[in-house]
Design an enzyme around this catalytic site. Structure first.
Site, short mmCIF file in Angstrom:
data_model
loop_
_atom_site.label_atom_id
_atom_site.label_comp_id
_atom_site.label_asym_id
_atom_site.label_seq_id
_atom_site.Cartn_x
_atom_site.Cartn_y
_atom_site.Cartn_z
N ARG A 72 0.71 -1.23 -0.03
CA ARG A 72 -0.33 0.28 -0.24
C ARG A 72 0.97 1.53 0.13
O ARG A 72 2.21 0.76 0.90
CB ARG A 72 -0.48 0.07 1.08
CG ARG A 72 -2.22 -0.96 1.44
CD ARG A 72 -3.24 -1.37 2.48
NE ARG A 72 -2.44 -0.77 3.93
CZ ARG A 72 -2.04 -0.78 4.53
NH1 ARG A 72 -1.83 0.93 4.37
NH2 ARG A 72 -1.23 -0.65 5.38
N TYR A 214 -1.57 -3.98 -6.79
CA TYR A 214 -1.25 -4.23 -5.63
C TYR A 214 -1.91 -4.51 -4.78
O TYR A 214 -2.34 -2.83 -4.54
CB TYR A 214 0.38 -3.94 -5.09
CG TYR A 214 0.94 -5.81 -4.75
CD1 TYR A 214 1.14 -6.61 -5.19
CD2 TYR A 214 0.99 -5.43 -3.13
CE1 TYR A 214 1.73 -8.08 -4.34
CE2 TYR A 214 1.57 -6.93 -1.86
CZ TYR A 214 2.15 -7.60 -2.98
OH TYR A 214 2.60 -8.84 -2.36
N LYS A 223 -9.20 -1.92 1.97
CA LYS A 223 -9.20 -0.76 2.81
C LYS A 223 -9.92 0.63 1.99
O LYS A 223 -10.52 1.41 3.03
CB LYS A 223 -7.36 -0.52 2.95
CG LYS A 223 -7.36 -1.52 3.26
CD LYS A 223 -6.97 -2.04 4.36
CE LYS A 223 -6.22 -2.87 5.05
NZ LYS A 223 -5.92 -3.67 6.54
N HIS A 243 -10.59 -1.85 11.72
CA HIS A 243 -10.04 -2.23 11.40
C HIS A 243 -9.77 -3.40 12.75
O HIS A 243 -8.92 -3.70 13.07
CB HIS A 243 -9.05 -1.34 10.90
CG HIS A 243 -7.34 -1.90 10.80
ND1 HIS A 243 -6.20 -2.00 10.68
CD2 HIS A 243 -6.99 -3.34 9.69
CE1 HIS A 243 -5.30 -2.14 10.26
NE2 HIS A 243 -6.06 -3.45 9.59
N SER A 265 -0.60 -2.88 11.75
CA SER A 265 -0.17 -3.61 10.78
C SER A 265 0.70 -4.48 11.28
O SER A 265 1.34 -3.96 12.07
CB SER A 265 -0.68 -3.49 9.65
OG SER A 265 -1.68 -2.49 9.24
N CYS A 267 0.69 -6.88 13.54
CA CYS A 267 1.18 -7.20 14.93
C CYS A 267 0.23 -8.44 14.89
O CYS A 267 0.13 -8.96 16.63
CB CYS A 267 0.45 -6.38 15.70
SG CYS A 267 1.13 -4.33 16.62
N ASP A 290 -10.11 -9.09 8.91
CA ASP A 290 -9.15 -7.30 8.70
C ASP A 290 -10.36 -6.23 9.29
O ASP A 290 -9.79 -5.14 9.60
CB ASP A 290 -8.63 -7.97 7.97
CG ASP A 290 -7.69 -6.65 7.74
OD1 ASP A 290 -6.99 -6.32 8.59
OD2 ASP A 290 -7.86 -6.35 6.47
N ARG A 388 2.02 -11.77 -0.04
CA ARG A 388 0.54 -12.49 0.44
C ARG A 388 0.23 -13.85 -0.50
O ARG A 388 0.70 -14.18 -1.44
CB ARG A 388 -0.31 -11.10 -0.52
CG ARG A 388 0.05 -9.38 0.19
CD ARG A 388 -0.53 -9.74 1.98
NE ARG A 388 -0.39 -8.08 2.33
CZ ARG A 388 -0.57 -7.55 3.61
NH1 ARG A 388 -1.84 -8.74 3.65
NH2 ARG A 388 -0.56 -6.52 4.08
C1 OXD Z 1 -2.99 -3.98 6.60
C2 OXD Z 1 -3.55 -5.40 5.90
O1 OXD Z 1 -1.97 -3.32 6.02
O2 OXD Z 1 -4.10 -5.75 5.77
O3 OXD Z 1 -3.30 -3.73 7.11
O4 OXD Z 1 -3.19 -5.56 5.29
MN MN Z 2 -5.09 -5.10 7.46
#
Ligand code: OXD
Ligand code: MN
Length: 607
Positions: A72, A214, A223, A243, A265, A267, A290, A388
């Site tokens: 991202r 991507y 997102k 989130h 993100s 964690c 998520d 991913r």
């Molecule tokens: C993030 C994801 O970055 O879920 O939170 O990809």
């Molecule tokens: Mn996420």
């Protein structure tokens, strides 16, 4: 040609985009398996996909992105509210009309030589009263097949939209038109990071993305729609778009609890969402990993729906020990992006828990051996750190039976957390809803030296929403606080702050994490029941020294004492840092949060 919908708004929008982007072909996605298979085969033929060995990973494919297009791009992500101050200090802002003009020029003719795919999708189970219909227009077949896994995509979504329904238009182009006869590349995109755009127009309920193919930049349901646009709508409509993972925990007495947890993100959200508890008799099942959409139900409780249909999880670090259920979810029908390809046609990544292959093709498409070094002399990674897997949620062995319940599941507890090597205890229950909101607003994670070149830098990531809130963060805090007035606060989830990442002064982990986190979850359940050995401290309600059973974990009584210690001096610094983090919000910081700071200060002064 008979159109698959009579929705005039949609037909007109597709027409307008076709005129602007000038694709060679237009294709309406029906979401069928046959369509998915055909597109995957086309991508194998064009070199975008490698089919994996069907004896090892049936129905699986590998894609390698362009080296510039791997994650991202937050600095190219815009929230385009008419007034700058409504996007707030944590978002990049552009004036909507100005950015639209700039982007229209980029979109002009941007799909030459390509197919324009119309991708209708539902975020949330089709027909659920909380579901939102989006339609993504994209010139990427990779996006189509990923969207089919991540959302309910195709004719069923169009049918749910109906003739007069409304939808969120999501326009996406990789920004790489083909001249007549020009051969395509495996991963078309705009290589210059400064020319990628992820633009949100909350007032129009609209998303425009350009230049990246991507992840969250291109799969616009996730997102962009389900967090940034949805958070804006949620505030206007009185619900919450968060989130958060959603998990179901069942006790040995067969009582079910539902927990929403927000961590920044990286964690371990996906790990916790489908964790295998080490505590005998306890069961964790997954509802989502998520995103969590919540509304107050008729009984005054908060009901949660996972708007997604799949997992877009980070591969490196995923192993049988960190997340066995994720490993079992990705054995088949999965798209891998930027992982390594082994010589026997399987995938590999760092910390997969199996020995590195002697030879592989790395995420860049180059020969790789464990001895390979990057230009800087460091061991070369076979998989990109943000590699991913895209896998159907239905393939998760512990997906909860009710994960598609259109009404959602009633949330009993919220967990907030982050990577905090010091000061923050293993678990801490909030005294009140407002205290819980204060905890969520103070969430953040400490960076590692490896990641950023500066160890121990704390980044506040309120509610883990910093990159995903579609409006002013101060107003977002106010929205959270408002739930204490919208319903009987006694019906709201209990709030906890957890920290699996405490270290000793020597840098050793104090808590084993993963499946052992179930021990903390048990205490959370006890607290929900109004039980559980607990002590009121200046910072919140902590477990007593023996409240959490650590038998067999190797965690000593001294470790536990440290994990649950109220570090008064550390907390004074923490409070100063929290106050500092409030400064950018100015007058839009709700007074209730300042009041929580003052109350905590007063309690610490007496400690
Ligand atoms: C993030 C994801 O970055 O879920 O939170 O990809
Ligand atoms: Mn996420």
């Amino acid at each position: 040609m008979a159109m698959p919908t009579k929705n005039q708004k949609l037909l007109a929008w597709v027409d307008e985009v076709v005129k602007l982007c000038e694709p060679e072909k237009v294709y309406w996605c029906d979401g069928s398996q046959q369509e998915y298979d055909t597109l995957c085969q086309q991508m194998v033929a064009s070199g975008t996909f490698t089919a994996l060995n069907p004896a090892k990973r049936p129905g699986c494919y590998l894609a390698r992105s362009h080296a510039s297009d791997v994650a991202r791009v937050e600095d190219r992500t815009y929230i385009c509210t008419p007034r700058r101050e409504d996007a707030g200090p944590t978002n990049n802002w552009r004036a909507p009309e100005e950015l639209k003009t700039e982007m229209r020029a980029l979109y002009k003719g941007c799909m030459h030589g390509r197919t324009l795919y119309v991708i209708p999708f539902s975020m949330g189970p089709i027909g659920s009263p909380v579901a939102k219909i989006g339609v993504e227009i994209s010139d990427s077949a990779y996006v189509v097949v990923n969207m089919r896994i991540m959302t309910r995509m195709g004719q069923a979504a169009l049918d749910a939209l109906g003739e007069h329904g409304d939808f969120i238009p999501c326009l996406h182009s990789v920004g790489a038109p083909l001249a007549k006869g020009q051969k395509d590349v495996a991963w078309p995109c705009v290589p210059d990071p400064a020319k990628k755009y992820i633009a949100h127009f909350p007032q129009d309920g609209m998303i425009w993305s350009f230049g990246s193919g991507y992840g969250g930049n291109a799969l616009l349901g996730k997102k962009c729609l389900a967090l940034r646009i949805a958070s804006y709508l949620a505030r206007a409509e009185g619900w919450m778009a968060e989130h958060m993972l959603i998990l179901k925990l069942t006790s040995p007495e067969q009582k079910a609890y539902y927990v929403g947890a927000a961590f920044p993100s990286a964690c371990g959200k996906t790990n916790l969402a489908m964790m295998q508890p080490t505590l005998p008799g306890w069961k964790v099942e997954c509802i989502g990993d998520d995103i969590n959409w919540m509304r107050i139900g008729d009984d005054g409780r908060l009901y949660a729906v996972n708007p997604e249909n799949g997992f877009f999880g980070v591969a490196p670090g995923t192993s049988r020990s960190s997340n066995p259920n994720a490993m079992d979810s990705i054995t088949r029908n999965t798209i891998f992006s930027n992982v390594a390809l082994t010589d026997d046609g399987d995938v590999w990544w760092e910390d997969m828990g199996v020995p590195a292959p002697a030879h592989a093709i790395d995420w860049k498409g180059e020969e790789w051996t464990p001895a390979k070094k990057d230009a800087d002399g460091k061991t070369a990674k076979a998989a990109h750190p943000n590699a991913r897997f895209t896998a159907p949620a239905s393939q998760c062995p512990v997906i909860a039976a009710e994960w598609e319940n259109p009404a959602g599941v009633p949330i009993d507890a919220f967990l907030f957390g982050g990577r905090r090597p010091s000061t923050i205890p293993l678990v801490n229950q909030a005294y009140s809803w407002n205290h819980g909101v204060f905890m969520g607003a103070a969430a953040g994670s400490e960076t590692t030296a490896a990641a950023l070149g500066q160890a121990g830098v704390l980044r506040r990531d309120p509610f883990a929403m910093l990159p995903f809130c579609g409006y002013h963060m101060g107003d977002y805090f106010m929205h959270w606080l408002s739930f204490g007035l919208r319903t009987n606060p006694a019906k709201l989830p209990k709030v906890f702050f957890v920290n699996w990442f405490r270290k000793t002064a020597e840098g050793k982990w104090l808590w084993p994490g993963y499946g052992e986190n179930s021990r903390v979850l048990r205490w959370v359940c006890e607290r929900i029941e109004g039980k559980g050995q607990a002590v009121e401290t200046p910072i919140g309600i902590l477990p007593t020294a023996d409240a959490i059973d650590v038998a067999g974990t190797g965690v000593t009584a001294a470790d536990m004492q440290e994990l649950l210690r109220v570090d008064v001096e550390g907390w004074k610094k923490e409070l100063a840092s929290i106050e500092e983090s409030y400064k950018p919000y100015g007058a839009r910081l709700p007074y209730a949060l300042r009041a929580e700071v003052d109350a905590l200060k007063a309690r610490l002064a007496k400690a």
